[in-house]
Design an enzyme around this catalytic site. Sequence first.
Site, short mmCIF file in Angstrom:
data_model
loop_
_atom_site.label_atom_id
_atom_site.label_comp_id
_atom_site.label_asym_id
_atom_site.label_seq_id
_atom_site.Cartn_x
_atom_site.Cartn_y
_atom_site.Cartn_z
CD GLU A 35 -1.47 -0.17 3.60
OE1 GLU A 35 -1.99 0.92 3.89
OE2 GLU A 35 -1.79 -1.24 4.13
CB CYS B 87 -1.94 -5.17 6.13
SG CYS B 87 -1.67 -3.51 6.79
NE ARG C 238 -12.63 0.52 22.34
CZ ARG C 238 -11.95 -0.50 22.85
NH1 ARG C 238 -10.64 -0.44 22.97
NH2 ARG C 238 -12.60 -1.58 23.25
CB THR D 256 -8.99 -1.00 13.50
OG1 THR D 256 -8.48 -0.71 14.80
CG2 THR D 256 -9.06 0.28 12.68
CG HIS E 284 -1.78 -8.21 9.88
ND1 HIS E 284 -0.64 -7.81 9.24
CD2 HIS E 284 -2.47 -7.09 10.22
CE1 HIS E 284 -0.64 -6.48 9.15
NE2 HIS E 284 -1.73 -6.02 9.74
CG ASN F 181 1.55 -3.03 10.98
OD1 ASN F 181 1.84 -3.94 10.20
ND2 ASN F 181 0.35 -2.48 11.05
CB SER G 12 -8.03 -2.30 6.76
OG SER G 12 -7.46 -2.42 8.03
#
Lengths: 379, 348, 133
Positions: free
Chosen positions: B81, B113, B201, B203, B236, B268, B298
């Site tokens: 990305e 991701c 939150r 996520t 992940h 990350n 995501s």
Amino acid sequence: MKNRIEIVGVGMTRAAEEWELGLLDIAIKAAGMALDDAKCDKVDAVVVANALGGALGDQQNLALHVASGLGLEQVETFSVSCDEASGGSAVRLASALIVSGMHETILVVGAEKTSDALPDMLETVRAAGLDSANETSFGFSPTIAAALGMQQYLSTYKLDKELFFHIAKVAHAHGATNRNAMFRWTLEPAQYNKSPIVATPLSVCDNAPPCDGAAALVVKKASAQTSRVCILGSANVAVEKGIVHPITRLSLPAATESAKAAWSESGCDRSAMSFFELHDSNAFLAILSIEAVGLAEPGEALMRAAAGDFHLKGPSPLWTFGGHKSRGHAPGAGGIYQIVEAVLGLRGDAGENQVLNADKAMVQCLGSFGAQAVTHVLG
Amino acid sequence: MKPNLAVGIVGYGGYVPRYRIDAAEVNRVWKDSAMPSGRSFKAVPGPDEDTATIAIQAARNAMRMAQVSPAKLRAIWFGTESKPYAVKPTSTIVADAIGALPHANAADWEFACKPGTEAMQAATAMVGSGMAPYAMCGGADTAQARPGDILEYNTGAGGAAFILGVAEESLAVLEASTSYVTNTPDFFRREGQPYPSHGQRFTGKPAYFHHIQAAVKELLNETGASPDDFRYAVFHQPNYQFPLKVANRLGFPKEKVVPFILTSQIGNTYSGAALLGLAKALDQAEPGDKILLASYGSGAGSDAFCFTVTDKIKEIRERGVPIDKYLKRTKLIDYAVYARYRGKLRLH
Amino acid sequence: MQIAKSWRRQPSNLRLEGTRCTACGHLAFPATIRCRQCGQAEFDVYQFTGFGEVVVSSIVYEAPRDFGEHVPYCAAVVRLEEGISIATMITDVDPEDVSPGMPVEMVTRRIAAQGDKGPILYAYKFAPLLENQ
Ligand SMILES: [Zn+2]
């Protein structure tokens, strides 16, 4: 030399940042001075040396514009661009035109305008004389190459960087009395040592300062009984390009061979030279030139400089008007400045920069980081 | 999902840039009271690095291990990305660098991701259908975060590449793979924007946890395996806590997961995160080990994989570059240098 | 923007490909179109290994245009194990830690990017051997 060329007129502008004048202006100014000095108002051809103008977006086909600006009509014009060897190459071309019988009298001008470009742009354009795809586009420039060379020289011969002071010192000692010089002051060790680093170990003080400047000559076929300064011999030699060669080999075969050939043609040798004008665009090429033409053994150029060999009253006077380092470095014009200064020295017109009883001089300029060398022996 | 022909990994390689910044150093500047606890560092690409150069080095390391002719790679698929060019594939640069062009498919994959694991499924299908002897897939990112955003504490840089081939030549054979995808806007970056936005939150539960759990459960159903059958599990890793928590919910004990959570060392790495974890697991796996891999992207989805390590692993792995080499190669920088390296100072 | 100029150099820039003269065996990097040793014009692609050692290095503080954002960077001459010396940058190391004889390997990096809109030049630099880092 059977077909001698005599230098009948010389002229030069001061090496400076000439904010009021453009490239063409300074070229015409120097050319006019040379024509006046020669008491000449007609030439057959105009050859103009310039290294950077095209790349900097300045005037192309400069010779035509110089001739036109001078009001010279019905002349043949040539623009010569051989990196920092442009000046010497232009004189070689003029000599060839005369020796061949094509022309009798030729105006040779070297001109460069560096102050219109910002420093990083100028450095990029100066680098264009190197290998564009493999060196320039990877961020190399003559200055960075010189830094690598200095480092290699210092570690190969186990020398201290401070010794390079003596190279700059010689140039400044002579430039201090040159009214056309950009930096008219003598250099002290403290000043040298605090000079900002450009690329280790090279500092600003190891580099000749870019400047604007133009110098010009009027040359013609020498008459048998001439008393004027003549070109006794000359040579233009190119070898394999690439900054890695001078850096790794610490030698300039083009400079050595070109000097040999020019001396051979002139029928004299190094010991007959009253003084020398070598290419000192940076301290690395300066010391390699000194060694290439035999003024010092390999690895000993700095010691010879420290010993005073290169001062006006020393055994091998060098950079009699300050060289590029103190007079100022106008790349495409440098080779003409050297010859004009040598002519003044040989005429006895060098004033405070006079080498006593000078009768022969050797002048050499380098292009593309020493891959090309043009030598003239004058007398 | 499983291909007709058995497919496996014939070589892999990872790459992590040399520079690190301490999360505490980020907090020295932004003074966020909610800064994640525990000491952690993130990898920062040098001023001459980007996703393409990271992917190239990972691909080279994979080629060095696999020792297959680059001309036999029929696909070079990288997910990211943080493409250096918005329009112009990164994968062609990577493929050119390893000498795999021109008779190959090269494309960039995008799914936040997880595009690297999508590419892995596609590469599996390509080899498993007999269309290609070998295919390369991978993921790499120089993760973006708005200065001062909570993301900035651990957005790292790194990537990994895998070369898939027939099972007989493989160091690990793919047993099965599943995907679980929904339309969930938990994290996104609009066209032309330098930094992503996220739902805080949101996520978590409906995004990361829901999708990974669903994909892994389906994988366990499909293979009939239980968490006990796995030696290692790689998830992940947007932070240190999420993979531990999802492992716990799925019944994988901590010790099977912790060694492959690299976030406290390199942050990350977005598309590189799960794949670097897998590479690290393969670096220490023994023949017969089963390894679970579950990515998360995501937007949202998770791809889960089950690999069984073969007895060829020791011989093949010898030729590669252990991920540890890069984890231990570190040069700490401060926020000012980080800001300079990441182009956060306006120069032009 | 000289797109074609860097495009045609991609084999040498990205893969360190040069040429080996089929007549005299002379190695050239980058690729040549006429052997400078024997004048022949037939070549095999020669893949340089990418391993070598530093001959000499310099830390650059004032750079040409497009390279200013990398200063201070390390410029060097590297001798490839095939014997050819090239001018290149050294990366992934503090410039003051580079010394003659240091073993290095080729990596691919962004050399210059011409601001935010131009093409990105990807090409070789050299880094200390990973096992020594
Ligand atoms: Zn040959």
